[in-house]
Design a protein around this motif. Structure first.
Motif, PDB file in Angstrom:
ATOM      1  N   THR A 164     101.673 -22.205 136.912  1.00 15.12           N
ATOM      2  CA  THR A 164     100.934 -23.378 137.391  1.00 15.12           C
ATOM      3  C   THR A 164     101.921 -24.518 137.663  1.00 15.12           C
ATOM      4  O   THR A 164     103.041 -24.529 137.136  1.00 15.12           O
TER       5      THR A 164
ATOM      6  N   ASP B 164      90.019 -22.313 136.438  1.00 13.90           N
ATOM      7  CA  ASP B 164      90.082 -23.775 136.419  1.00 13.90           C
ATOM      8  C   ASP B 164      90.573 -24.269 137.769  1.00 13.90           C
ATOM      9  O   ASP B 164      91.773 -24.273 138.046  1.00 13.90           O
ATOM     10  N   LYS B 165      89.677 -24.675 138.620  1.00 14.52           N
ATOM     11  CA  LYS B 165      89.997 -25.062 139.997  1.00 14.52           C
ATOM     12  C   LYS B 165      90.905 -26.296 140.076  1.00 14.52           C
ATOM     13  O   LYS B 165      91.489 -26.574 141.121  1.00 14.52           O
ATOM     14  N   ARG B 166      91.030 -27.044 138.975  1.00 12.64           N
ATOM     15  CA  ARG B 166      91.925 -28.202 138.971  1.00 12.64           C
ATOM     16  C   ARG B 166      93.380 -27.773 138.916  1.00 12.64           C
ATOM     17  O   ARG B 166      94.273 -28.515 139.305  1.00 12.64           O
ATOM     18  N   LYS B 167      93.658 -26.577 138.427  1.00 10.34           N
ATOM     19  CA  LYS B 167      95.024 -26.062 138.317  1.00 10.34           C
ATOM     20  C   LYS B 167      95.440 -25.395 139.619  1.00 10.34           C
ATOM     21  O   LYS B 167      94.642 -24.734 140.279  1.00 10.34           O
ATOM     22  N   ARG B 168      96.731 -25.587 139.945  1.00  6.25           N
ATOM     23  CA  ARG B 168      97.305 -24.953 141.128  1.00  6.25           C
ATOM     24  C   ARG B 168      98.291 -23.887 140.677  1.00  6.25           C
ATOM     25  O   ARG B 168      99.121 -24.120 139.812  1.00  6.25           O
TER      26      ARG B 168
ATOM     27  N   ARG C  54      97.720 -22.020 145.422  1.00  2.00           N
ATOM     28  CA  ARG C  54      96.291 -21.731 145.484  1.00  2.00           C
ATOM     29  C   ARG C  54      95.629 -22.220 144.210  1.00  2.00           C
ATOM     30  O   ARG C  54      96.301 -22.450 143.203  1.00  2.00           O
ATOM     31  N   SER C  55      94.340 -22.358 144.250  1.00  2.00           N
ATOM     32  CA  SER C  55      93.585 -22.790 143.078  1.00  2.00           C
ATOM     33  C   SER C  55      93.544 -21.668 142.043  1.00  2.00           C
ATOM     34  O   SER C  55      93.490 -20.485 142.388  1.00  2.00           O
ATOM     35  N   HIS C  56      93.561 -22.064 140.784  1.00  2.00           N
ATOM     36  CA  HIS C  56      93.398 -21.121 139.679  1.00  2.00           C
ATOM     37  C   HIS C  56      91.999 -20.519 139.768  1.00  2.00           C
ATOM     38  O   HIS C  56      91.048 -21.201 140.135  1.00  2.00           O
ATOM     39  N   SER C  57      91.850 -19.243 139.424  1.00  2.00           N
ATOM     40  CA  SER C  57      90.546 -18.571 139.570  1.00  2.00           C
ATOM     41  C   SER C  57      89.490 -19.129 138.623  1.00  2.00           C
ATOM     42  O   SER C  57      88.306 -19.136 138.958  1.00  2.00           O
TER      43      SER C  57
END
Length: 160
Positions: free
Chosen positions: A72, A108-112, A103-106
């Protein structure tokens, strides 16, 4: 004319520095010495890597992304002791060049999540030869120093 309450500048006079200031001036400040050395070392590596359009910081980031394909942005920032905002600004040019993808974490969408692209891997491998040249120059210019031991000791320094 003398004005009270206004700082005066002393020209052509030797100021009386405290013993602590004299110690820092004489090279006894660990931080200033480390910063000066870091700038010199960084300059050497950056000059070698200029042919790959990379800085040594970017090279290190690409290496860590290559080693950790699902890292991340926050974990990468933590590894380099940077805040996420500063790291993100530094990553942007590498994303623009197509060396890394985000891309977004599967969950937690706040994490890249960062990944190295095929072009990024090629860039790392190309830059590795130039990095090795810088490494060898450091070693030849400092053959009387134990650089491996010094690097290990620096990682073992204690901080809060």
């Amino acid at each position: 004319m003398h004005m009270t309450g206004v700082n005066e500048v002393c020209y052509m006079t030797r100021l009386e520095l405290s013993p602590e200031a004299q110690e820092a001036l004489a090279g006894g400040c660990y931080c200033l010495a480390a910063r000066r050395l870091a700038r010199r070392i960084t300059r050497l590596y950056d000059e070698k890597l200029v042919g790959c359009d990379l800085t040594i910081s970017q090279f290190g980031q690409l290496l860590l992304i290559a080693e950790n394909p699902e890292i991340t942005v926050q974990d990468l920032a933590d590894a380099f002791d940077l805040n996420q905002s500063a790291l993100s600004r530094g990553l942007q040019p590498m994303q623009t060049k197509g060396w890394i993808s985000s891309r977004s974490h599967s969950v937690d969408k706040r994490k890249r999540i960062l990944s190295l692209t095929t072009d990024g891997l090629a860039q790392v491998n190309k830059a590795s030869a130039l990095w090795k040249e810088a490494q060898e120059e450091m070693e030849s210019q400092n053959s009387d120093q134990n650089l491996v031991g010094l690097a290990r000791e620096m990682t073992e320094l204690k901080f809060r």
